[in-house]
Design an enzyme around this catalytic site. Structure first.
Site, short mmCIF file in Angstrom:
data_model
loop_
_atom_site.label_atom_id
_atom_site.label_comp_id
_atom_site.label_asym_id
_atom_site.label_seq_id
_atom_site.Cartn_x
_atom_site.Cartn_y
_atom_site.Cartn_z
N ASP A 232 0.92 -1.27 0.03
CA ASP A 232 -0.10 -0.20 0.01
C ASP A 232 0.85 1.38 0.05
O ASP A 232 1.79 1.52 0.74
CB ASP A 232 -0.82 -0.06 1.24
CG ASP A 232 -2.06 1.26 1.30
OD1 ASP A 232 -2.99 1.00 0.73
OD2 ASP A 232 -1.54 2.25 1.65
N ILE A 233 0.60 2.30 -0.91
CA ILE A 233 1.51 3.46 -0.90
C ILE A 233 0.88 4.22 0.29
O ILE A 233 -0.20 4.66 0.54
CB ILE A 233 0.99 4.16 -2.14
CG1 ILE A 233 1.40 3.59 -3.41
CG2 ILE A 233 1.86 5.61 -2.34
CD1 ILE A 233 1.11 4.11 -4.79
N GLU A 275 -4.70 2.38 -4.63
CA GLU A 275 -3.22 2.43 -4.50
C GLU A 275 -2.73 1.39 -3.57
O GLU A 275 -1.49 1.17 -3.40
CB GLU A 275 -2.84 3.75 -3.30
CG GLU A 275 -3.08 3.55 -1.80
CD GLU A 275 -4.34 3.98 -1.52
OE1 GLU A 275 -4.84 4.43 -0.22
OE2 GLU A 275 -5.34 4.11 -2.48
#
Length: 365
Positions: A232-233, A275
């Site tokens: 996950d960003i 994301e």
């Protein structure tokens, strides 16, 4: 006297009947092949019909399909990384074969003859270093009046394909091959669109879930280790809110490309949503952590800039899950369990400060 007069006529009638019956059998075999080509659901099935069924049904020593990779819809089918088949039944691309086909098939007509009549240059273009067949026919494949390919059939019988022979059935077959090829290209394109994320070019969640099911079944059957990463960003919503969605999209594309570069041949990467990215690895927890750490470090040094030229710091939080020597009974639920564990490990990485890799050690087996 009467019997002698009737014998030649009887022989001619019998020969005529035999010829008609032979032609009917030939036509039925071509029709059966055409049905297989028209019904091909993917490029592999299409090539199997051409390179396996066709030479077997008609005792051909060589089947060469040349396709123009510049033609619309055919580019993805004849990509450079497409596996080449060994032996004398092959898919070819390249200008050399194209030039040979244009030279032989004047005005788009079929060419028939012996290897000697074909000429050394054309033989090399179509057959490479293999010994050429005794005789061959080259059939142009046309789309909207433009030649997009050639189908070359070879026989060890020097008289099998000779100038002046009727080619109606073979030309009809070439038309079906071309139409079937167009259908397959459309099917493959639709499949690609249905399995690919349009922004990043990665596989999408649908494809990943299918690969996860296949790999966990294989891992259970052969007692192989399997692992997942959930990526996950960090702070992505803030990036969108601060710099705008175009910049956020640019960051997504950069992270996707960066992650892909850190993975190994055989690993599966997908944009799982928003994301988030998911990775399916062939390896144990230790292997997966090494890959995850490599991904984390690579993303942290990415050079992503906003519209004003200022660097945007990008980091990711990664959760790792893995299984070794699972039982076959576990295979149906293993994929779901792996993803849930990797997801929880990712959230643990978020809670512990972000830009880190976490594994739920108590659940890794």
């Amino acid at each position: 006297m009467t019997n002698l007069a009737q014998t030649p006529l009887s022989d001619r009638l019998r020969a005529l009947i035999d010829t008609v019956q032979h032609n009917e059998r030939t036509l039925r075999r071509f029709q059966d092949l055409e049905l297989h080509l028209i019904g091909a659901q993917d490029f592999t099935s299409f090539l199997d019909t051409l390179f396996e069924r066709l030479p077997r049904e008609f005792t051909l020593t060589t089947v060469i399909l040349w396709l123009d990779e510049r033609a619309p819809m055919l580019h993805d089918l004849v990509a450079p990384d497409l596996p080449r088949r060994p032996g004398r039944h092959q898919l070819k691309t390249g200008h050399r074969t194209s030039e040979a086909g244009v030279h032989l098939c004047e005005e788009g007509r079929p060419w028939l003859g012996t290897a000697q009549e074909m000429g050394e240059a054309a033989c090399g273009a179509f057959f490479g270093s293999d010994a050429p067949p005794a005789s061959a026919i080259v059939l142009p494949l046309k789309t909207a009046g433009r030649i997009t390919g050639y189908l070359c059939l070879g026989s060890d019988n020097a008289g099998r394909f000779a100038e002046g022979m009727a080619t109606d059935i073979l030309e009809r077959f070439a038309t079906v091959v071309n139409a079937s090829l167009d259908n397959v290209a459309h099917r493959e394109r639709l499949k690609q669109l249905g399995m690919t994320d349009p922004l990043t070019g990665l596989a999408n969640r649908r494809y990943f879930d299918e690969r996860l099911r296949e790999e966990t079944m294989r891992a259970a059957r052969y007692a192989l280790p399997v692992a997942c990463l959930f990526i996950d960003i960090d702070g992505f919503k803030q990036i969108n809110d601060t710099y705008g969605h175009p910049t956020g999209d640019r960051a997504l594309v950069m992270v996707a490309a960066c992650v892909r570069q850190q993975l190994r041949l055989g690993d599966t990467l997908a944009r799982y949503g928003g994301e988030e990215f998911a990775v399916l690895l062939q390896g144990d927890a230790r292997d997966a952590r090494i890959v995850a750490e490599r991904v984390r470090q690579a993303v942290s040094v990415l050079e992503c800039f906003d519209d004003g030229g200022s660097r945007i710091v990008l980091t990711v939080s990664i959760g790792v899950s893995a299984r070794n020597n699972m039982k076959r009974d576990d295979a149906t639920t293993l994929g779901t369990a792996l993803m849930e564990e990797a997801d929880r490990a990712m959230y643990q990485a978020k809670r512990n400060g972000r830009n880190r890799v976490e594994t739920l050690e108590s659940e890794a087996q």
